[in-house]
Design a protein around this motif. Structure first.
Motif, PDB file in Angstrom:
ATOM      1  N   VAL A  34       0.829  -1.137   0.114  1.00  0.00           N
ATOM      2  CA  VAL A  34       0.400   0.347  -0.143  1.00  0.00           C
ATOM      3  C   VAL A  34       0.553   1.113  -0.026  1.00  0.00           C
ATOM      4  CG1 VAL A  34      -0.204   0.502   2.849  1.00  0.00           C
ATOM      5  CG2 VAL A  34      -2.363   0.803   0.835  1.00  0.00           C
ATOM      6  N   GLY A  35       2.812   1.382  -0.049  1.00  0.00           N
ATOM      7  CA  GLY A  35       2.592   1.956   0.005  1.00  0.00           C
ATOM      8  C   GLY A  35       4.161   2.273   1.906  1.00  0.00           C
ATOM      9  N   VAL A 113      -4.197   3.586   3.710  1.00  0.00           N
ATOM     10  CA  VAL A 113      -5.498   2.283   2.828  1.00  0.00           C
ATOM     11  C   VAL A 113      -5.140   3.053   1.264  1.00  0.00           C
ATOM     12  CG1 VAL A 113      -7.299   2.388   4.288  1.00  0.00           C
ATOM     13  CG2 VAL A 113      -7.498   4.480   2.246  1.00  0.00           C
ATOM     14  N   ASP A 114      -4.976   2.668   0.373  1.00  0.00           N
ATOM     15  CA  ASP A 114      -4.726   3.145  -1.404  1.00  0.00           C
ATOM     16  C   ASP A 114      -5.861   3.732  -2.125  1.00  0.00           C
ATOM     17  OD1 ASP A 114      -4.482   2.978  -4.240  1.00  0.00           O
ATOM     18  OD2 ASP A 114      -3.776   1.005  -4.048  1.00  0.00           O
ATOM     19  N   LEU A 115      -6.171   5.160  -2.470  1.00  0.00           N
ATOM     20  CA  LEU A 115      -6.798   6.381  -2.872  1.00  0.00           C
ATOM     21  C   LEU A 115      -7.654   5.320  -3.434  1.00  0.00           C
ATOM     22  CD1 LEU A 115      -7.961   8.564  -1.621  1.00  0.00           C
ATOM     23  CD2 LEU A 115      -6.399   9.989  -4.143  1.00  0.00           C
ATOM     24  N   ARG A 116      -6.996   4.432  -4.688  1.00  0.00           N
ATOM     25  CA  ARG A 116      -7.396   3.714  -5.460  1.00  0.00           C
ATOM     26  C   ARG A 116      -9.069   2.926  -6.014  1.00  0.00           C
ATOM     27  NH1 ARG A 116      -1.945   2.145  -8.754  1.00  0.00           N
ATOM     28  NH2 ARG A 116      -2.205   1.151  -6.661  1.00  0.00           N
ATOM     29  N   HIS A 117      -8.731   2.518  -4.711  1.00  0.00           N
ATOM     30  CA  HIS A 117      -9.519   1.187  -4.423  1.00  0.00           C
ATOM     31  C   HIS A 117     -10.434   1.593  -2.707  1.00  0.00           C
ATOM     32  CE1 HIS A 117      -7.019  -0.309  -7.493  1.00  0.00           C
ATOM     33  NE2 HIS A 117      -6.036   0.024  -6.567  1.00  0.00           N
ATOM     34  N   PRO A 118     -11.790   1.129  -2.612  1.00  0.00           N
ATOM     35  CA  PRO A 118     -12.128   1.195  -1.483  1.00  0.00           C
ATOM     36  C   PRO A 118     -11.080   0.352  -0.805  1.00  0.00           C
ATOM     37  CG  PRO A 118     -13.336   0.637  -3.214  1.00  0.00           C
ATOM     38  CD  PRO A 118     -12.212   0.729  -4.498  1.00  0.00           C
ATOM     39  N   THR A 120     -10.550  -1.991   2.032  1.00  0.00           N
ATOM     40  CA  THR A 120     -10.342  -4.261   1.677  1.00  0.00           C
ATOM     41  C   THR A 120     -11.219  -3.956   2.966  1.00  0.00           C
ATOM     42  OG1 THR A 120      -8.585  -4.299   3.010  1.00  0.00           O
ATOM     43  CG2 THR A 120      -9.145  -4.569   0.491  1.00  0.00           C
ATOM     44  N   GLU A 121     -11.494  -5.115   3.405  1.00  0.00           N
ATOM     45  CA  GLU A 121     -12.182  -6.076   4.996  1.00  0.00           C
ATOM     46  C   GLU A 121     -11.482  -5.564   6.087  1.00  0.00           C
ATOM     47  OE1 GLU A 121     -15.026  -6.963   7.713  1.00  0.00           O
ATOM     48  OE2 GLU A 121     -15.011  -6.343   5.548  1.00  0.00           O
ATOM     49  N   ASP A 122      -9.831  -5.696   5.994  1.00  0.00           N
ATOM     50  CA  ASP A 122      -8.978  -5.794   6.696  1.00  0.00           C
ATOM     51  C   ASP A 122      -8.526  -4.318   7.023  1.00  0.00           C
ATOM     52  OD1 ASP A 122      -8.254  -8.744   6.668  1.00  0.00           O
ATOM     53  OD2 ASP A 122      -6.884  -8.746   5.291  1.00  0.00           O
ATOM     54  N   ARG A 160     -14.092   7.388   3.077  1.00  0.00           N
ATOM     55  CA  ARG A 160     -14.648   7.806   4.312  1.00  0.00           C
ATOM     56  C   ARG A 160     -16.032   6.702   5.280  1.00  0.00           C
ATOM     57  NH1 ARG A 160     -13.400  11.741   8.023  1.00  0.00           N
ATOM     58  NH2 ARG A 160     -11.378  13.518   7.000  1.00  0.00           N
ATOM     59  N   GLU A 161     -16.593   6.864   3.732  1.00  0.00           N
ATOM     60  CA  GLU A 161     -18.179   5.908   4.139  1.00  0.00           C
ATOM     61  C   GLU A 161     -17.958   4.583   4.546  1.00  0.00           C
ATOM     62  OE1 GLU A 161     -20.270   6.861   0.367  1.00  0.00           O
ATOM     63  OE2 GLU A 161     -20.755   8.766   1.002  1.00  0.00           O
ATOM     64  N   THR A 162     -16.659   3.803   3.552  1.00  0.00           N
ATOM     65  CA  THR A 162     -16.210   2.650   3.721  1.00  0.00           C
ATOM     66  C   THR A 162     -15.578   1.547   4.714  1.00  0.00           C
ATOM     67  OG1 THR A 162     -16.166   2.251   1.361  1.00  0.00           O
ATOM     68  CG2 THR A 162     -15.416   0.463   2.999  1.00  0.00           C
TER      69      THR A 162
END
Length: 195
Positions: A34-35, A113-118, A120-122, A160-162
């Protein structure tokens, strides 16, 4: 933030290896790849102090990087990809959990987190766990340079929502490539250390 000195201090795998100098610590958690290492390198303006790898799951300990002799960045093993046994993963999990819950020097947990993707569950589980235990948290959305400017706000809203973030939790958009978000994140780190 002016960086005068940086050094890798230790890759800890047991509690007795953790630094005992009492300096404040800022820890980074997130998926493999994730960087996190790239973020540390950009924050301290060094190319390769934190080792980056195209092979996920390279970090297999808590890596402590001392900055300006006054604080540490603590890089956790990435979750999600590491090619290790379940037993090894469970051992890391217990070590990291006890570090987060008991370490007095921990001033702020960065959830990367990776801005490109929602997220994850983790990512969601990690965020919920940090909030449950009242750990001061800042979410950092990396790889911002890979998302067109016109779409960034929407991507931030998805993060934020996820995660179910409350307004009091900071969310920083970050790019290790361009340095975007670096000063904003340093301001949050400084406040956490001063707090």
């Amino acid at each position: 933030m002016k960086i005068v000195s940086t050094e890798f201090v230790i890759g800890a795998v047991r509690h007795e290896q953790l630094p005992e100098d009492g300096l404040p610590e800022i820890a980074l958690a997130g998926r493999s790849n994730v960087g996190k290492s790239s973020l540390i390198n950009r924050m301290i303006e060094r190319k390769n102090l934190a080792r980056t790898s195209s092979q996920p799951g390279k970090t297999q300990q808590l890596n402590f990087y001392r900055v300006n002799g006054s604080m540490y960045f603590v890089d956790f093993p990435g979750y999600g990809y590491a090619k290790v046994s379940k037993a090894q993963r469970a051992k890391w999990g217990r070590f990291i959990e006890s570090y987060i819950r008991e370490r007095k020097q921990l001033k702020l947990q960065l959830l990367i987190v990776d801005l490109r993707h929602p997220p994850t569950e983790d990512d969601r589980l990690m965020y919920d766990w940090l909030r449950h235990f009242g750990i001061p948290t800042c979410v950092v959305a990396t790889k911002a340079d890979k998302v067109p400017r016109t779409r960034r706000e929407r991507h931030l809203r998805v993060v934020r929502e996820t995660l179910g973030m409350t307004p009091d939790v900071p969310l920083v958009m970050f790019s290790s490539e361009t340095g975007e978000g670096r000063e904003e994140l340093w301001n949050i780190v400084r406040q956490a250390i001063a707090g």
